[in-house]
Write a protein that holds these residues in place. Structure first.
Motif, PDB file in Angstrom:
ATOM      1  N   SER A 134       0.824  -1.207   0.000  1.00 32.31           N
ATOM      2  CA  SER A 134       0.000   0.000   0.000  1.00 32.31           C
ATOM      3  C   SER A 134       0.860   1.259   0.000  1.00 32.31           C
ATOM      4  O   SER A 134       0.607   2.206  -0.758  1.00 32.31           O
ATOM      5  CB  SER A 134      -0.934  -0.007   1.210  1.00 32.31           C
ATOM      6  N   SER A 171       0.750  12.746   2.861  1.00 29.14           N
ATOM      7  CA  SER A 171      -0.423  12.568   3.722  1.00 29.14           C
ATOM      8  C   SER A 171      -0.504  13.685   4.749  1.00 29.14           C
ATOM      9  O   SER A 171       0.316  14.607   4.759  1.00 29.14           O
ATOM     10  CB  SER A 171      -0.325  11.213   4.442  1.00 29.14           C
ATOM     11  N   ASP A 212      -2.132   4.186   9.606  1.00 26.97           N
ATOM     12  CA  ASP A 212      -3.367   4.567   8.913  1.00 26.97           C
ATOM     13  C   ASP A 212      -3.643   3.623   7.752  1.00 26.97           C
ATOM     14  O   ASP A 212      -4.798   3.256   7.503  1.00 26.97           O
ATOM     15  CB  ASP A 212      -3.246   6.004   8.404  1.00 26.97           C
ATOM     16  N   SER A 213      -2.591   3.220   7.037  1.00 29.38           N
ATOM     17  CA  SER A 213      -2.758   2.270   5.933  1.00 29.38           C
ATOM     18  C   SER A 213      -3.311   0.947   6.445  1.00 29.38           C
ATOM     19  O   SER A 213      -4.187   0.341   5.815  1.00 29.38           O
ATOM     20  CB  SER A 213      -1.416   2.038   5.230  1.00 29.38           C
ATOM     21  N   LYS A 229      -5.169   0.500   9.105  1.00 28.79           N
ATOM     22  CA  LYS A 229      -6.568   0.692   9.480  1.00 28.79           C
ATOM     23  C   LYS A 229      -7.468   0.703   8.246  1.00 28.79           C
ATOM     24  O   LYS A 229      -8.543   0.097   8.231  1.00 28.79           O
ATOM     25  CB  LYS A 229      -6.710   2.005  10.253  1.00 28.79           C
ATOM     26  N   ARG A 230      -7.033   1.401   7.207  1.00 28.47           N
ATOM     27  CA  ARG A 230      -7.839   1.471   5.986  1.00 28.47           C
ATOM     28  C   ARG A 230      -7.983   0.097   5.346  1.00 28.47           C
ATOM     29  O   ARG A 230      -9.066  -0.277   4.884  1.00 28.47           O
ATOM     30  CB  ARG A 230      -7.212   2.448   4.994  1.00 28.47           C
ATOM     31  N   ASN A 250     -10.446  -1.958   7.281  1.00 26.51           N
ATOM     32  CA  ASN A 250     -11.825  -1.542   6.993  1.00 26.51           C
ATOM     33  C   ASN A 250     -12.285  -2.093   5.646  1.00 26.51           C
ATOM     34  O   ASN A 250     -13.424  -2.554   5.508  1.00 26.51           O
ATOM     35  CB  ASN A 250     -11.924  -0.015   6.994  1.00 26.51           C
ATOM     36  N   MET A 251     -11.390  -2.049   4.654  1.00 25.19           N
ATOM     37  CA  MET A 251     -11.735  -2.563   3.328  1.00 25.19           C
ATOM     38  C   MET A 251     -12.010  -4.061   3.387  1.00 25.19           C
ATOM     39  O   MET A 251     -12.978  -4.556   2.801  1.00 25.19           O
ATOM     40  CB  MET A 251     -10.605  -2.263   2.342  1.00 25.19           C
TER      41      MET A 251
END
Length: 464
Positions: free
Chosen positions: A141, A254, A265-266, A268-269, A272-273
């Protein structure tokens, strides 16, 4: 009026209707009035021609035909309501007897929603993928983000994989340069696969001023599908330079101050995805299990119409926007027309069964849709269609598609009820708790609608 209903099969009935002639009076009066406005008779003012004169000049049969055509929808609707059936599509009407002054008899055959018994679904069990985000996923990512901030600088050396080259192209077929076969100053990243097959091998190793010739099948243009002799000349070579992975990069790419914060943060994203994907998977697999439990007869005419609609939307909307024909699409997919037809029929059958079963669940569970739920669904559909909420709402209203949206939300809620009662475990054997939030509502509505949602969005776009 008298009516009777005969069941022809689980999805089709025949209504037999007898109408006393006096019930045609209003339609007969309307027929005389309409004809009065359309014709002229010497000696009479327009609109003031007596009924007996109209009968003599134009025939009582013409008046009866006009009156019956006007009255049939009303009598058909009364018969449907009396029989307490749910018709699908337009009926096939046959006037069996029409005696002037005595009676009107007709039959109407129409497809109906089948009677469906929803069994106990509380024992449904499904397995879904576990939500796992690895360090490798994080690195990938961040690397993709890094690629977006890469810079290019001219170099004086041979082109290599990953370099950006500026090239001139010339394509010949049978020794003749194609009218649309010349392009100059094209920027191309070696290894991206965005141009012709064989170009990577041709330009790798060339310096600025270098030239090579190769053969490639053209993917578009006037000679699409033909083999062409392509000459490529490199006019410039630039190396892509990636920024260092440090805190400065995090601040550049960012809102975070450090690389560790960016990576967190990556993670966490990505979690979520994957949770969203997991919820979608759960919805789809629970729906499949539910459909296996229920016997659902499918009306033939409805299935035929659904298949034709799906083909039309694919060919004239989705493929049309990509500049592809159906034959070209099948070639790319490696499918025969027979395989495509079989898949389309299978999808159509599943779509119809899904709607019937979930609609029955809506009734059984007494589910309602409030304004807030409808608005939220409309906003999501507008976003996925690429239209503004106002544009999408206007298209929905003008296309009389509000009931369709209400149905989608209600079916999504029905599926959510089934999912809540199901046992969902992941591939690690852990129970999955699908929280009742906006994401679950969205995935339930999407799973309940299936690919009909995409078709409806195309319809909304066309209405706009």
């Amino acid at each position: 009026m008298k009516s009777a209903v005969e069941t022809l099969n689980p999805t089709r009935v025949r209504l037999t209707v007898e109408v006393p002639f006096e019930e045609l009076k209003d339609s007969l009066d309307a027929a005389y009035k309409k004809i009065n406005q359309q014709v002229t008779v010497k000696g009479f003012r327009k609109g003031k021609i007596p009924a007996r004169v109209i009968d003599q000049r134009f025939g009582r049969g013409a008046v009866l035909e006009e009156a019956v055509n006007d009255a049939l929808p009303k009598f058909y609707t009364e018969a449907v309501n009396e029989a307490e059936i749910n018709p699908l599509g337009q009926p096939e009407v046959d006037i069996t007897e029409l005696k002037d002054g005595e009676t009107l008899n007709f039959t109407a055959e129409v497809d109906i929603r089948p009677t469906i018994e929803i069994p106990d679904y509380s024992g449904i069990e499904v397995t879904v993928d576990a939500v796992e985000v690895t360090d490798e996923d994080i690195e990938k990512s961040v690397e993709q983000l890094r690629e977006r901030f890469a810079s290019t600088n001219p170099v004086e050396r041979a082109a290599a994989d990953g370099d950006v080259v500026t090239i001139d192209l010339e394509a010949k077929v049978d020794g003749e340069v194609l009218p649309d076969g010349v392009a100059n100053g094209v920027s191309y990243t070696i290894g991206s696969g965005e141009l012709l097959d064989g170009i990577d091998e041709a330009v790798t190793g060339l310096e600025a001023g270098g030239e090579a010739t190769f053969t490639s099948q053209l993917k578009g243009g006037s000679a699409e599908g033909k083999d062409a002799e392509v000459t490529v000349k490199v006019t410039g070579v630039s190396a892509r330079e990636l920024p260092e992975l440090d805190d400065d990069f995090a601040q550049l790419a960012s809102e975070f101050d450090t690389l560790d914060e960016l990576k967190a943060d990556s993670r966490k994203r990505l979690e979520n995805m994957k949770q969203y994907d997991q919820a979608t998977q759960a919805q789809e697999r629970v729906l499949e299990k539910l459909l296996e439990l229920v016997e659902v007869p499918v009306p033939e005419k409805l299935l035929e119409d659904e298949i034709n609609t799906r083909k039309h939307n694919l060919e004239h909307h989705q493929l049309g926007q990509m500049g592809l024909t159906l034959d070209k699409y099948l070639e790319i997919q490696g499918k025969s027309a027979e395989e495509f037809d079989a898949e389309t029929k299978e999808q159509a059958v599943k779509g119809i069964k899904t709607q019937f079963v979930l609609d029955e669940l809506v009734n059984k569970e007494k589910l309602n849709v409030n304004q807030e739920e409808l608005t939220e669904h409309l906003m999501r559909r507008a976003a996925s269609s690429g239209m503004s909420p106002d544009q999408f709402a206007q298209a929905v209203v003008e296309g009389n598609q509000v009931p369709m949206l209400v149905g989608e939300v209600a079916r999504g809620k029905a599926l959510a009820v089934v999912v809540e009662s199901a046992k969902v475990t992941d591939t690690n054997g852990e129970l999955v708790d699908l929280e009742d939030d906006e994401d679950e509502a969205e995935t339930a509505e999407a799973a309940a609608a299936g690919d009909d949602a995409a078709d409806d969005e195309n319809t909304a776009k066309n209405e706009a």
